[in-house]
Design a protein around this motif. Structure first.
Motif, PDB file in Angstrom:
ATOM      1  N   SER A 163     -24.943  -9.842  -5.126  1.00 10.90           N
ATOM      2  CA  SER A 163     -25.821  -8.582  -4.973  1.00 10.90           C
ATOM      3  C   SER A 163     -26.385  -8.619  -3.540  1.00 10.90           C
ATOM      4  O   SER A 163     -26.401  -9.507  -2.751  1.00 10.90           O
ATOM      5  CB  SER A 163     -26.831  -8.359  -5.843  1.00 10.90           C
ATOM      6  OG  SER A 163     -26.179  -8.617  -7.214  1.00 10.90           O
ATOM      7  N   TRP A 190     -26.277  -4.332  -7.065  1.00 10.88           N
ATOM      8  CA  TRP A 190     -25.575  -5.149  -7.840  1.00 10.88           C
ATOM      9  C   TRP A 190     -23.992  -5.497  -7.636  1.00 10.88           C
ATOM     10  O   TRP A 190     -23.506  -4.558  -7.685  1.00 10.88           O
ATOM     11  CB  TRP A 190     -25.765  -5.053  -9.406  1.00 10.88           C
ATOM     12  CG  TRP A 190     -25.418  -5.968 -10.308  1.00 10.88           C
ATOM     13  CD1 TRP A 190     -25.435  -7.347 -10.311  1.00 10.88           C
ATOM     14  CD2 TRP A 190     -24.256  -5.926 -11.419  1.00 10.88           C
ATOM     15  NE1 TRP A 190     -24.764  -8.000 -11.276  1.00 10.88           N
ATOM     16  CE2 TRP A 190     -24.173  -6.970 -11.870  1.00 10.88           C
ATOM     17  CE3 TRP A 190     -23.649  -4.637 -11.934  1.00 10.88           C
ATOM     18  CZ2 TRP A 190     -23.172  -7.229 -13.001  1.00 10.88           C
ATOM     19  CZ3 TRP A 190     -22.834  -4.822 -13.149  1.00 10.88           C
ATOM     20  CH2 TRP A 190     -22.598  -5.914 -13.569  1.00 10.88           C
ATOM     21  N   ALA A 244     -30.338  -8.768 -10.717  1.00  9.01           N
ATOM     22  CA  ALA A 244     -30.256  -8.610  -9.123  1.00  9.01           C
ATOM     23  C   ALA A 244     -31.680  -7.933  -8.858  1.00  9.01           C
ATOM     24  O   ALA A 244     -32.177  -8.026  -7.818  1.00  9.01           O
ATOM     25  CB  ALA A 244     -29.084  -7.483  -8.978  1.00  9.01           C
ATOM     26  N   GLU A 245     -32.147  -7.090  -9.606  1.00  4.95           N
ATOM     27  CA  GLU A 245     -33.449  -6.260  -9.196  1.00  4.95           C
ATOM     28  C   GLU A 245     -34.685  -7.254  -9.281  1.00  4.95           C
ATOM     29  O   GLU A 245     -35.342  -7.110  -8.183  1.00  4.95           O
ATOM     30  CB  GLU A 245     -33.677  -5.203 -10.059  1.00  4.95           C
ATOM     31  CG  GLU A 245     -32.725  -3.947 -10.080  1.00  4.95           C
ATOM     32  CD  GLU A 245     -32.789  -2.970  -8.807  1.00  4.95           C
ATOM     33  OE1 GLU A 245     -33.636  -3.242  -8.289  1.00  4.95           O
ATOM     34  OE2 GLU A 245     -31.836  -2.306  -8.748  1.00  4.95           O
ATOM     35  N   ALA A 303     -25.720 -12.599  -9.494  1.00  5.02           N
ATOM     36  CA  ALA A 303     -26.622 -12.218 -10.634  1.00  5.02           C
ATOM     37  C   ALA A 303     -25.766 -11.796 -11.509  1.00  5.02           C
ATOM     38  O   ALA A 303     -24.560 -11.211 -11.416  1.00  5.02           O
ATOM     39  CB  ALA A 303     -27.285 -10.983  -9.998  1.00  5.02           C
ATOM     40  N   SER A 312     -26.471  -9.837 -13.998  1.00  2.00           N
ATOM     41  CA  SER A 312     -26.775  -8.471 -14.464  1.00  2.00           C
ATOM     42  C   SER A 312     -27.540  -7.553 -13.392  1.00  2.00           C
ATOM     43  O   SER A 312     -28.033  -8.101 -12.482  1.00  2.00           O
ATOM     44  CB  SER A 312     -27.756  -8.410 -15.887  1.00  2.00           C
ATOM     45  OG  SER A 312     -28.831  -8.616 -15.648  1.00  2.00           O
ATOM     46  N   THR A 313     -27.775  -6.224 -13.747  1.00  2.00           N
ATOM     47  CA  THR A 313     -28.408  -5.502 -12.606  1.00  2.00           C
ATOM     48  C   THR A 313     -29.836  -5.869 -12.695  1.00  2.00           C
ATOM     49  O   THR A 313     -30.507  -5.899 -11.778  1.00  2.00           O
ATOM     50  CB  THR A 313     -28.323  -3.885 -13.070  1.00  2.00           C
ATOM     51  OG1 THR A 313     -26.758  -3.708 -13.111  1.00  2.00           O
ATOM     52  CG2 THR A 313     -29.005  -3.098 -12.151  1.00  2.00           C
TER      53      THR A 313
END
Length: 175
Positions: free
Chosen positions: A126, A117, A156-157, A150, A152-153
């Motif tokens: 990211s 991220w 991104a995931e 992104a 937030s994490t």
């Protein structure tokens, strides 16, 4: 599959054949940015080093794909810190020259995906990384900046998972 000859030739061309070996590819949390402060002089070998490493990462060395991707983002204005990071990749290659891609057994298509991220310091984008394996060996791998920023994490995931699933669906259809 191995590319030991290319790795050895690269190390010899850059005078690194007797350098100390690294067991780790890059230090954890390394952030490479375009600051424009301590630029490398004209005629430096940064582009050659990154280009040869990129060739290795695309053909037989998925383990260096992320690090080489980071280094290749700074081709237009490399600095001393970037060259030091590139030399760390060479030291890692020196220690893992005999590392091969091996296929064996009867294992189904598997995929692994992750995201880093906001790893791009300059653009806050990211990075997605995924690898698809069959019979224990990698058949497709990518380390690529995401197209959007992104927030937030989790986002991104999610974007990384979507890219990995698209690849897995295509590979499954191909098989």
């Amino acid at each position: 599959l191995s590319n030991m000859g290319h790795t050895t030739t690269l190390l010899e061309a850059l005078g690194m054949e007797t350098s100390t070996q690294n067991k780790a590819l890059m230090a954890s949390g390394v952030k490479l940015a375009k600051k424009g402060e301590v630029l490398l002089p004209e005629g430096n070998r940064y582009a050659e080093l990154v280009g040869s490493s990129l060739y290795l990462s695309i053909t037989t060395r998925p383990d260096i794909a992320f690090a080489v991707g980071l280094l290749s983002r700074i081709m237009s204005c490399p600095e001393q810190a970037h060259m030091r990071a590139a030399m760390e990749v060479l030291r890692y290659l020196r220690g893992t020259t005999r590392l091969d891609v091996v296929y064996g057994g009867i294992q189904p298509l598997q995929g692994f995906v992750d995201a880093y991220w906001a790893g791009d310091v300059d653009g806050r984008r990211s990075t997605t990384g995924f690898v698809s394996t069959i019979n224990g060996g990698p058949i497709a791998w990518v380390s690529r900046r995401q197209l959007t920023v992104a927030t937030s994490t989790a986002v991104a995931e999610y974007v990384a998972a979507a890219m990995g699933i698209k690849e897995a669906l295509w590979l499954r259809k191909l098989l």
